[in-house]
Enzyme design. Structure first.
Site, PDB file in Angstrom:
ATOM      1  N   HIS A  41       0.742  -1.233  -0.031  1.00 55.05           N
ATOM      2  CA  HIS A  41       0.002  -0.098   0.015  1.00 55.05           C
ATOM      3  C   HIS A  41       0.737   1.146   0.113  1.00 55.05           C
ATOM      4  O   HIS A  41       1.928   1.420   0.782  1.00 55.05           O
ATOM      5  CB  HIS A  41      -0.858  -0.013   1.242  1.00 55.05           C
ATOM      6  CG  HIS A  41      -2.173  -0.668   0.905  1.00 55.05           C
ATOM      7  ND1 HIS A  41      -3.579  -0.512   1.409  1.00 55.05           N
ATOM      8  CD2 HIS A  41      -2.444  -1.973   0.392  1.00 55.05           C
ATOM      9  CE1 HIS A  41      -4.417  -1.190   0.793  1.00 55.05           C
ATOM     10  NE2 HIS A  41      -3.656  -2.138   0.071  1.00 55.05           N
ATOM     11  N   TYR A  93      -9.772   5.803   6.555  1.00 52.90           N
ATOM     12  CA  TYR A  93      -9.935   6.202   7.933  1.00 52.90           C
ATOM     13  C   TYR A  93     -10.924   7.282   7.790  1.00 52.90           C
ATOM     14  O   TYR A  93     -10.705   8.525   7.371  1.00 52.90           O
ATOM     15  CB  TYR A  93      -8.657   6.554   8.693  1.00 52.90           C
ATOM     16  CG  TYR A  93      -7.694   5.701   8.868  1.00 52.90           C
ATOM     17  CD1 TYR A  93      -6.997   5.131   7.850  1.00 52.90           C
ATOM     18  CD2 TYR A  93      -7.610   5.237  10.244  1.00 52.90           C
ATOM     19  CE1 TYR A  93      -5.880   4.046   8.198  1.00 52.90           C
ATOM     20  CE2 TYR A  93      -6.550   4.125  10.243  1.00 52.90           C
ATOM     21  CZ  TYR A  93      -5.960   3.581   9.522  1.00 52.90           C
ATOM     22  OH  TYR A  93      -4.830   2.558   9.803  1.00 52.90           O
ATOM     23  N   PRO A 142      -5.875   0.594  18.447  1.00 53.85           N
ATOM     24  CA  PRO A 142      -5.531  -0.159  16.978  1.00 53.85           C
ATOM     25  C   PRO A 142      -5.560   1.212  15.906  1.00 53.85           C
ATOM     26  O   PRO A 142      -4.866   0.794  14.956  1.00 53.85           O
ATOM     27  CB  PRO A 142      -6.497  -0.926  16.506  1.00 53.85           C
ATOM     28  CG  PRO A 142      -7.814  -0.781  17.692  1.00 53.85           C
ATOM     29  CD  PRO A 142      -6.964  -0.226  18.844  1.00 53.85           C
ATOM     30  N   LYS A 158      -0.278   0.010  14.979  1.00 53.27           N
ATOM     31  CA  LYS A 158       1.314   0.042  15.666  1.00 53.27           C
ATOM     32  C   LYS A 158       1.504  -1.251  16.496  1.00 53.27           C
ATOM     33  O   LYS A 158       2.557  -1.549  16.467  1.00 53.27           O
ATOM     34  CB  LYS A 158       1.626   1.256  16.320  1.00 53.27           C
ATOM     35  CG  LYS A 158       1.638   2.584  15.676  1.00 53.27           C
ATOM     36  CD  LYS A 158       2.940   2.446  14.749  1.00 53.27           C
ATOM     37  CE  LYS A 158       2.899   3.311  13.563  1.00 53.27           C
ATOM     38  NZ  LYS A 158       3.239   2.712  12.436  1.00 53.27           N
ATOM     39  N   TYR A 165       3.112   6.807  10.304  1.00 51.87           N
ATOM     40  CA  TYR A 165       2.369   5.293   9.889  1.00 51.87           C
ATOM     41  C   TYR A 165       3.385   4.302   9.237  1.00 51.87           C
ATOM     42  O   TYR A 165       3.220   3.163   9.531  1.00 51.87           O
ATOM     43  CB  TYR A 165       1.315   6.020   8.702  1.00 51.87           C
ATOM     44  CG  TYR A 165       0.346   4.902   8.673  1.00 51.87           C
ATOM     45  CD1 TYR A 165      -0.998   4.989   9.151  1.00 51.87           C
ATOM     46  CD2 TYR A 165       0.347   3.769   7.649  1.00 51.87           C
ATOM     47  CE1 TYR A 165      -2.013   3.968   9.033  1.00 51.87           C
ATOM     48  CE2 TYR A 165      -0.485   2.790   7.622  1.00 51.87           C
ATOM     49  CZ  TYR A 165      -1.736   3.117   8.271  1.00 51.87           C
ATOM     50  OH  TYR A 165      -2.981   2.108   7.884  1.00 51.87           O
TER      51      TYR A 165
HETATM   52  P1  FAD Z   1       0.183 -11.776  21.507  1.00 52.62           P
HETATM   53  O1  FAD Z   1      -0.220 -11.786  20.039  1.00 52.62           O
HETATM   54  O2  FAD Z   1      -0.825 -11.262  22.413  1.00 52.62           O
HETATM   55  O3  FAD Z   1       0.511 -13.267  21.868  1.00 52.62           O
HETATM   56  C1  FAD Z   1       0.832 -13.550  23.271  1.00 52.62           C
HETATM   57  C2  FAD Z   1       0.784 -15.096  23.285  1.00 52.62           C
HETATM   58  O4  FAD Z   1       1.148 -15.485  24.501  1.00 52.62           O
HETATM   59  C3  FAD Z   1      -0.573 -15.332  22.950  1.00 52.62           C
HETATM   60  O5  FAD Z   1      -0.336 -16.275  22.080  1.00 52.62           O
HETATM   61  C4  FAD Z   1      -0.910 -15.926  24.217  1.00 52.62           C
HETATM   62  O6  FAD Z   1      -1.847 -17.236  24.265  1.00 52.62           O
HETATM   63  C5  FAD Z   1       0.385 -16.439  25.004  1.00 52.62           C
HETATM   64  N1  FAD Z   1       0.281 -16.483  26.416  1.00 52.62           N
HETATM   65  C6  FAD Z   1      -0.188 -15.709  27.289  1.00 52.62           C
HETATM   66  N2  FAD Z   1      -0.321 -15.901  28.601  1.00 52.62           N
HETATM   67  C7  FAD Z   1       0.675 -16.976  28.688  1.00 52.62           C
HETATM   68  C8  FAD Z   1       0.865 -17.986  29.458  1.00 52.62           C
HETATM   69  N3  FAD Z   1       0.839 -17.835  30.725  1.00 52.62           N
HETATM   70  N4  FAD Z   1       1.830 -19.004  28.885  1.00 52.62           N
HETATM   71  C9  FAD Z   1       2.054 -19.161  27.862  1.00 52.62           C
HETATM   72  N5  FAD Z   1       1.515 -18.509  26.933  1.00 52.62           N
HETATM   73  C10 FAD Z   1       0.813 -17.363  26.924  1.00 52.62           C
HETATM   74  N6  FAD Z   1      -3.104  -4.409  16.267  1.00 52.62           N
HETATM   75  C11 FAD Z   1      -3.072  -3.662  15.157  1.00 52.62           C
HETATM   76  O7  FAD Z   1      -1.848  -3.049  14.772  1.00 52.62           O
HETATM   77  N7  FAD Z   1      -4.072  -3.647  14.269  1.00 52.62           N
HETATM   78  C12 FAD Z   1      -5.217  -4.055  14.753  1.00 52.62           C
HETATM   79  O8  FAD Z   1      -6.262  -4.270  14.004  1.00 52.62           O
HETATM   80  C13 FAD Z   1      -5.414  -4.863  15.767  1.00 52.62           C
HETATM   81  N8  FAD Z   1      -6.239  -5.460  16.402  1.00 52.62           N
HETATM   82  C14 FAD Z   1      -6.223  -6.271  17.534  1.00 52.62           C
HETATM   83  C15 FAD Z   1      -7.638  -6.908  18.053  1.00 52.62           C
HETATM   84  C16 FAD Z   1      -7.306  -7.577  19.344  1.00 52.62           C
HETATM   85  C17 FAD Z   1      -8.811  -8.350  19.620  1.00 52.62           C
HETATM   86  C18 FAD Z   1      -6.176  -7.684  19.877  1.00 52.62           C
HETATM   87  C19 FAD Z   1      -6.246  -8.286  21.390  1.00 52.62           C
HETATM   88  C20 FAD Z   1      -5.157  -6.842  19.541  1.00 52.62           C
HETATM   89  C21 FAD Z   1      -5.212  -6.283  18.236  1.00 52.62           C
HETATM   90  N9  FAD Z   1      -4.109  -5.626  17.883  1.00 52.62           N
HETATM   91  C22 FAD Z   1      -4.102  -5.128  16.658  1.00 52.62           C
HETATM   92  C23 FAD Z   1      -2.868  -5.687  18.671  1.00 52.62           C
HETATM   93  C24 FAD Z   1      -1.842  -6.578  18.109  1.00 52.62           C
HETATM   94  O9  FAD Z   1      -2.482  -7.780  17.487  1.00 52.62           O
HETATM   95  C25 FAD Z   1      -0.889  -6.767  19.009  1.00 52.62           C
HETATM   96  O10 FAD Z   1      -0.050  -5.859  19.249  1.00 52.62           O
HETATM   97  C26 FAD Z   1      -0.105  -8.078  18.766  1.00 52.62           C
HETATM   98  O11 FAD Z   1      -0.791  -9.319  18.665  1.00 52.62           O
HETATM   99  C27 FAD Z   1       1.182  -8.123  19.773  1.00 52.62           C
HETATM  100  O12 FAD Z   1       1.736  -9.488  19.730  1.00 52.62           O
HETATM  101  P2  FAD Z   1       2.440 -10.100  20.905  1.00 52.62           P
HETATM  102  O13 FAD Z   1       3.031 -11.258  20.266  1.00 52.62           O
HETATM  103  O14 FAD Z   1       3.271  -9.215  21.614  1.00 52.62           O
HETATM  104  O15 FAD Z   1       1.202 -10.701  21.776  1.00 52.62           O
HETATM  105  C1  DHB Z   2      -6.115  -2.780  10.097  1.00 55.26           C
HETATM  106  C2  DHB Z   2      -6.394  -2.469  11.552  1.00 55.26           C
HETATM  107  C3  DHB Z   2      -5.781  -1.176  12.170  1.00 55.26           C
HETATM  108  O1  DHB Z   2      -6.109  -0.839  13.136  1.00 55.26           O
HETATM  109  C4  DHB Z   2      -5.428  -0.226  11.167  1.00 55.26           C
HETATM  110  O2  DHB Z   2      -5.269   0.963  11.753  1.00 55.26           O
HETATM  111  C5  DHB Z   2      -5.586  -0.467   9.670  1.00 55.26           C
HETATM  112  C6  DHB Z   2      -5.724  -1.789   9.446  1.00 55.26           C
HETATM  113  C7  DHB Z   2      -6.476  -3.930   9.951  1.00 55.26           C
HETATM  114  O3  DHB Z   2      -6.874  -4.930  10.508  1.00 55.26           O
HETATM  115  O4  DHB Z   2      -6.637  -4.415   8.678  1.00 55.26           O
END
Ligand code: FAD
Ligand code: DHB
Length: 394
Positions: free
Chosen positions: A72, A204, A296, A300, A388
């Site tokens: 994009h 957006y 979100p 980021k 961004y």
């Molecule tokens: P996570 O992806 O949360 O991974 C953590 C892992 O640790 C999980 O698999 C969990 O099962 C595991 N875990 C937890 N506790 C334990 C334990 N005690 N023992 C073993 N394993 C454990 N970001 C965006 O940029 N755009 C979005 O649209 C967006 N939508 C989101 C929607 C939701 C519902 C959520 C919750 C987050 C969203 N985010 C979004 C944020 C983004 O998904 C996260 O920042 C990203 O997943 C972070 O990755 P991570 O590996 O740090 O954590």
């Molecule tokens: C998506 C999520 C976001 O929070 C964003 O700023 C842009 C795209 C997505 O899930 O596609």
């Protein structure tokens, strides 16, 4: 059992870290509470910054991403019924972002790890209970397997990639911890729909009825979000009601209209800003959502998690190569500089685009003024485009 780096969590952070360490010849073990299918299908982020894409390619996880990812070159802001493009490459010296879902990043990294001979163990359905001895030369992780048996993993270093609800953060003493937090009076209702994206770029949209984001997962699947009150039940929204609301909020004067299609998934995500300082304690390091959450808007979260694990991997490689702890000791400060820039950007984007039921029309006017400035002023547009597409690693 014993390993050099014990990793809690197999989200994007833990999975990428395991791969980076494997490529560097440093052994590790990943403990993940959920099963593989759960991790692979948890619908979350969609936008990868250039630096995230580069990191995935460099560690050998770029093949499918390069085939299926959608590059994009900008986004559009929609307000007062008009769409305004903000292009990235021309403002950032050539940077772009890629649409490639978090689910696919996780699938690719898991597949790499289970198919590469000698790759680090990835233990699913293995629940970490706590980190002990974080501030000693021999930290360890207590964990429980599916059969209920408890075990201890002895480590030289522990990295908490276990997300916001994880246990690693608890091992940092309260008296050394400070948290910074903000909640918001709105959430996102997110849908997946089997319909081609209505617009080439993400939109957006600011509207008096609330924020709307039009995104996508592929040329045939749309991913859209609408602002809803906190504690909204996603199932209480009928599919046609969701499309009606999206259509109302994205109405334009140029005749463009959103395309409808069957909704295959809907869920509600609350919004939060959160930072835990410091991001390390002794030989325990926090990465990704375990240390910080952004709302979100601005996409980021996943990219910040990737930045953290790259920073950690570089620090431990430096330690192995030179014997020096210097980069490990700077890990928290180095990450937090980038984290706070992302917190700032996500907060600004959120406040510029959402309608806050507790605010006055004065704030509506300010939001329009801020959006107008971005689309009319090259310096403001550049600032947005740089943020961004991603903040550089230290
Ligand atoms: P996570 O992806 O949360 O991974 C953590 C892992 O640790 C999980 O698999 C969990 O099962 C595991 N875990 C937890 N506790 C334990 C334990 N005690 N023992 C073993 N394993 C454990 N970001 C965006 O940029 N755009 C979005 O649209 C967006 N939508 C989101 C929607 C939701 C519902 C959520 C919750 C987050 C969203 N985010 C979004 C944020 C983004 O998904 C996260 O920042 C990203 O997943 C972070 O990755 P991570 O590996 O740090 O954590
Ligand atoms: C998506 C999520 C976001 O929070 C964003 O700023 C842009 C795209 C997505 O899930 O596609």
């Amino acid at each position: 059992t014993k390993t050099t780096v014990g990793i809690l969590g197999a989200g994007p952070a833990g999975l990428l870290l395991a791969r980076l360490l494997f490529v560097a010849g440093i052994d590790c073990v990943v403990l993940e509470a959920k099963d593989r299918a759960y991790v692979e299908h948890r619908q979350r982020a969609g936008i990868l910054e250039q630096g995230t894409v580069d990191a995935l390619r460099e560690c050998g996880a770029g093949a499918r991403l390069d085939k299926e990812g959608l590059v994009h070159h900008g986004i559009e802001f929609l307000f007062n019924k008009e769409r305004h493009p903000v292009g990235f490459p021309e403002l950032t010296g050539g940077r772009t972002v890629m649409i490639y879902a978090q689910t696919e990043v996780c699938k690719d990294l898991i597949e790499l790890q289970v198919s590469t001979p000698g790759a680090p163990p990835l233990l699913f359905e293995t629940h970490a209970l706590g980190v002990d001895g974080a501030n000693t030369p021999t930290p360890s992780i207590r964990y429980q397997t599916k059969d209920g048996a408890q075990h201890v993993l002895q480590c030289e270093y522990v990295v908490g990639c276990d997300g916001f609800w994880g246990v690693a953060r608890n091992a940092i003493p309260d008296e050394l911890s400070k948290t910074y937090e903000r909640t918001y009076p709105f959430s996102w209702l997110g849908i997946l729909a089997d319909v081609p994206p209505s617009n080439e770029d993400l939109i957006y949209a600011r509207h008096p009825r609330g924020f709307t984001l039009l995104s996508m997962r592929s040329p045939t699947v749309s991913r859209n979000y609408i602002q809803v009150p906190n504690d909204t039940d996603a199932q209480a929204w009928a599919d046609e009601e969701i499309w009606d609301e999206i259509e109302r909020r994205t109405e334009t004067t140029d005749g463009w209209k959103v395309e409808r299609g069957p909704i295959t998934q809907k869920s509600v995500t609350p919004m939060r800003s959160y930072v835990h300082e410091p991001m390390s304690y002794g030989r325990l390091f926090l990465a990704g959502d375990a240390a910080h959450i952004v709302p979100p808007t601005g996409a980021k979260g996943l990219n910040l998690a990737v930045g953290d694990v790259i920073t950690f991997a570089n620090a431990i490689k430096h330690k192995v190569a030179t014997g020096s702890d210097e980069k490990l000791q700077k890990y928290s400060d180095n990450c937090l500089r980038r984290v706070w820039q992302a917190e700032r950007f996500s907060y600004d984007m959120t406040n510029m685009l959402h309608t806050d039921p507790n605010e006055s029309e004065f704030v509506d006017k300010l939001q329009i003024a801020r959006l107008t400035r971005i689309v009319n002023n090259k310096n403001a547009a550049t600032d947005t485009a740089l943020a961004y597409t991603g903040f550089p690693l230290d």
